[in-house]
Design a protein around this motif. Sequence first.
Motif, PDB file in Angstrom:
ATOM      1  N   MET A 141       0.989  -1.140   0.448  1.00  0.00           N
ATOM      2  CA  MET A 141       0.291   0.207   0.244  1.00  0.00           C
ATOM      3  C   MET A 141       0.727   1.575   0.329  1.00  0.00           C
ATOM      4  O   MET A 141       2.110   1.696   0.492  1.00  0.00           O
ATOM      5  CB  MET A 141      -0.404  -0.014   1.675  1.00  0.00           C
ATOM      6  CG  MET A 141      -1.950   0.939   1.112  1.00  0.00           C
ATOM      7  SD  MET A 141      -1.699   3.005   0.808  1.00  0.00           S
ATOM      8  CE  MET A 141      -1.060   2.439   3.151  1.00  0.00           C
ATOM      9  N   ARG A 185       0.708   5.724  -0.463  1.00  0.00           N
ATOM     10  CA  ARG A 185       0.232   6.658  -0.791  1.00  0.00           C
ATOM     11  C   ARG A 185       1.483   8.053  -0.390  1.00  0.00           C
ATOM     12  O   ARG A 185       1.719   7.988   0.487  1.00  0.00           O
ATOM     13  CB  ARG A 185      -0.246   7.112   0.586  1.00  0.00           C
ATOM     14  CG  ARG A 185      -2.116   7.898   0.861  1.00  0.00           C
ATOM     15  CD  ARG A 185      -2.729   8.408   1.414  1.00  0.00           C
ATOM     16  NE  ARG A 185      -3.589   6.825   1.829  1.00  0.00           N
ATOM     17  CZ  ARG A 185      -3.100   6.034   2.490  1.00  0.00           C
ATOM     18  NH1 ARG A 185      -2.660   6.161   4.045  1.00  0.00           N
ATOM     19  NH2 ARG A 185      -4.044   5.071   2.489  1.00  0.00           N
ATOM     20  N   LEU A 224       0.469   3.907 -10.034  1.00  0.00           N
ATOM     21  CA  LEU A 224      -0.784   4.529  -9.032  1.00  0.00           C
ATOM     22  C   LEU A 224      -1.974   5.167  -9.045  1.00  0.00           C
ATOM     23  O   LEU A 224      -1.816   5.754 -10.464  1.00  0.00           O
ATOM     24  CB  LEU A 224       0.309   4.904  -7.507  1.00  0.00           C
ATOM     25  CG  LEU A 224       1.245   4.271  -7.041  1.00  0.00           C
ATOM     26  CD1 LEU A 224       2.518   4.899  -5.930  1.00  0.00           C
ATOM     27  CD2 LEU A 224       0.989   3.342  -5.983  1.00  0.00           C
ATOM     28  N   SER A 260      -5.820   4.190  -1.070  1.00  0.00           N
ATOM     29  CA  SER A 260      -4.453   3.355  -1.121  1.00  0.00           C
ATOM     30  C   SER A 260      -3.952   3.246  -2.645  1.00  0.00           C
ATOM     31  O   SER A 260      -4.165   3.342  -3.727  1.00  0.00           O
ATOM     32  CB  SER A 260      -5.188   1.564  -1.231  1.00  0.00           C
ATOM     33  OG  SER A 260      -5.353   1.357   0.685  1.00  0.00           O
ATOM     34  N   ASP A 261      -2.422   2.930  -2.791  1.00  0.00           N
ATOM     35  CA  ASP A 261      -2.179   3.005  -3.540  1.00  0.00           C
ATOM     36  C   ASP A 261      -1.897   4.611  -4.863  1.00  0.00           C
ATOM     37  O   ASP A 261      -2.820   4.260  -6.073  1.00  0.00           O
ATOM     38  CB  ASP A 261      -2.294   1.962  -4.472  1.00  0.00           C
ATOM     39  CG  ASP A 261      -1.630   0.263  -4.093  1.00  0.00           C
ATOM     40  OD1 ASP A 261      -0.308   0.964  -3.065  1.00  0.00           O
ATOM     41  OD2 ASP A 261      -2.607  -0.106  -3.631  1.00  0.00           O
TER      42      ASP A 261
END
Length: 168
Positions: free
Chosen positions: A1, A3, A27, A71-72
């Motif tokens: 994950m 960010r 992403l 996420s991502d």
Amino acid sequence: MMRIYLIGYMGCGKSTLGRKLAKYAGLQFIDMDHYIEKRNCKSVPQIFAEDGEAEFRKKERKALEELSAFSDVVIATGGGAPCFFDNIDLMNRTGKTIYMNIDPKILAGRLLKSKTERPLIKGKSKEELVAFIDETLRKRNKFYKQAHYQITRPDVDLDDMMKMIQKD
């Protein structure tokens, strides 16, 4: 994950770099101002004009709380986003923050050429703009400098950037 939050002054290239970085790393990319515009069915300049800056900052905080659960993702924040409430703490807690620390003269040149409507700098000459940027950066740097990473070159290598983020 993963960010990643890109922070820094308007015109520093958060959206441009954010798109490239997201594509490079596989992403999703989100421009926080566009996200706010969609949620509120109004442009950022409209929100500023109709509701004022304080109301805009509340909407921005709400957007940040929502985005911090994604996420991502690579998130290009608005220039002032890290400087209100405890937004920088929220970003640092929930992801990696990168401060794009670009020279004020470069910023002024880019902003004068930019076609984007930016309520905070409307109608300023280049000299006024450089002075305004310097002044605003003095106030904002205490927030910006809390970022996990800092880049000072607008042409940063994406490979180097990902290595920097992933080594921690």
